[in-house]
Motif scaffolding. Structure first.
Motif, PDB file in Angstrom:
ATOM      1  N   TYR A 276      39.097  34.713  47.958  1.00  0.00           N
ATOM      2  CA  TYR A 276      40.071  34.314  48.977  1.00  0.00           C
ATOM      3  C   TYR A 276      39.876  35.193  50.206  1.00  0.00           C
ATOM      4  O   TYR A 276      39.699  36.405  50.090  1.00  0.00           O
ATOM      5  CB  TYR A 276      41.491  34.474  48.429  1.00  0.00           C
ATOM      6  N   ILE A 277      39.948  34.589  51.398  1.00  0.00           N
ATOM      7  CA  ILE A 277      39.857  35.339  52.641  1.00  0.00           C
ATOM      8  C   ILE A 277      41.174  35.303  53.401  1.00  0.00           C
ATOM      9  O   ILE A 277      41.725  36.338  53.751  1.00  0.00           O
ATOM     10  CB  ILE A 277      38.707  34.808  53.536  1.00  0.00           C
ATOM     11  N   GLN A 278      41.694  34.099  53.655  1.00  0.00           N
ATOM     12  CA  GLN A 278      42.889  33.960  54.490  1.00  0.00           C
ATOM     13  C   GLN A 278      43.433  32.549  54.338  1.00  0.00           C
ATOM     14  O   GLN A 278      42.690  31.617  54.025  1.00  0.00           O
ATOM     15  CB  GLN A 278      42.502  34.208  55.953  1.00  0.00           C
ATOM     16  N   HIS A 279      44.743  32.386  54.600  1.00  0.00           N
ATOM     17  CA  HIS A 279      45.296  31.030  54.652  1.00  0.00           C
ATOM     18  C   HIS A 279      46.356  30.940  55.742  1.00  0.00           C
ATOM     19  O   HIS A 279      46.918  31.948  56.168  1.00  0.00           O
ATOM     20  CB  HIS A 279      45.848  30.584  53.303  1.00  0.00           C
ATOM     21  N   GLU A 280      46.574  29.706  56.183  1.00  0.00           N
ATOM     22  CA  GLU A 280      47.568  29.400  57.208  1.00  0.00           C
ATOM     23  C   GLU A 280      48.272  28.113  56.810  1.00  0.00           C
ATOM     24  O   GLU A 280      47.647  27.200  56.279  1.00  0.00           O
ATOM     25  CB  GLU A 280      46.902  29.142  58.561  1.00  0.00           C
ATOM     26  N   LEU A 281      49.559  28.043  57.102  1.00  0.00           N
ATOM     27  CA  LEU A 281      50.322  26.817  56.889  1.00  0.00           C
ATOM     28  C   LEU A 281      50.947  26.433  58.225  1.00  0.00           C
ATOM     29  O   LEU A 281      51.596  27.259  58.861  1.00  0.00           O
ATOM     30  CB  LEU A 281      51.414  27.033  55.836  1.00  0.00           C
ATOM     31  N   HIS A 282      50.712  25.198  58.650  1.00  0.00           N
ATOM     32  CA  HIS A 282      51.228  24.703  59.923  1.00  0.00           C
ATOM     33  C   HIS A 282      52.116  23.492  59.680  1.00  0.00           C
ATOM     34  O   HIS A 282      51.752  22.615  58.891  1.00  0.00           O
ATOM     35  CB  HIS A 282      50.075  24.285  60.851  1.00  0.00           C
ATOM     36  N   LYS A 283      53.246  23.435  60.374  1.00  0.00           N
ATOM     37  CA  LYS A 283      54.155  22.289  60.280  1.00  0.00           C
ATOM     38  C   LYS A 283      53.870  21.346  61.444  1.00  0.00           C
ATOM     39  O   LYS A 283      53.749  21.779  62.588  1.00  0.00           O
ATOM     40  CB  LYS A 283      55.616  22.765  60.325  1.00  0.00           C
TER      41      LYS A 283
END
Length: 99
Positions: free
Chosen positions: A35-42
């Motif tokens: 795993y490196i990174q994650h983002e959640l966008h609405k």
């Protein structure tokens, strides 16, 4: 590096509960090897829709390492009941723009 993308359609009226569950689930995914990174966008136009982007060192870190782990069962129990329909997950790799 691999970029995983998933458009998440959350059941109407459940976005607050989804976001709270996702905060908990973030600790799960971030503990996985590769795993490196994650983002959640609405989504602005569709408030029940989210875009999840996760960066992995390799495709197998996601498809085998994460999905084959016990931690994925935790992730599933926290999040999968919010989705309708179930999301399509796709993987991308960078294209070199140098000549």
């Amino acid at each position: 590096m691999i970029l995983e993308s998933a458009v998440l359609h959350v059941r109407p009226g459940e976005t607050e509960a989804f976001e709270a569950a996702f905060r908990t689930a973030s600790a799960i995914i971030s503990s996985i090897k590769g795993y490196i990174q994650h983002e959640l966008h609405k989504c602005i136009e569709h408030p029940d829709q989210y875009l999840l982007l996760v960066r992995w060192e390799s495709l197998e870190d996601h498809t085998i390492g994460f999905r084959g782990s016990e931690k994925y069962a935790e992730w599933k129990s926290l999040l999968h009941h919010f989705y309708d329909p179930f999301p399509t997950v796709e993987h991308y790799e960078a294209v070199s723009l140098e000549e």
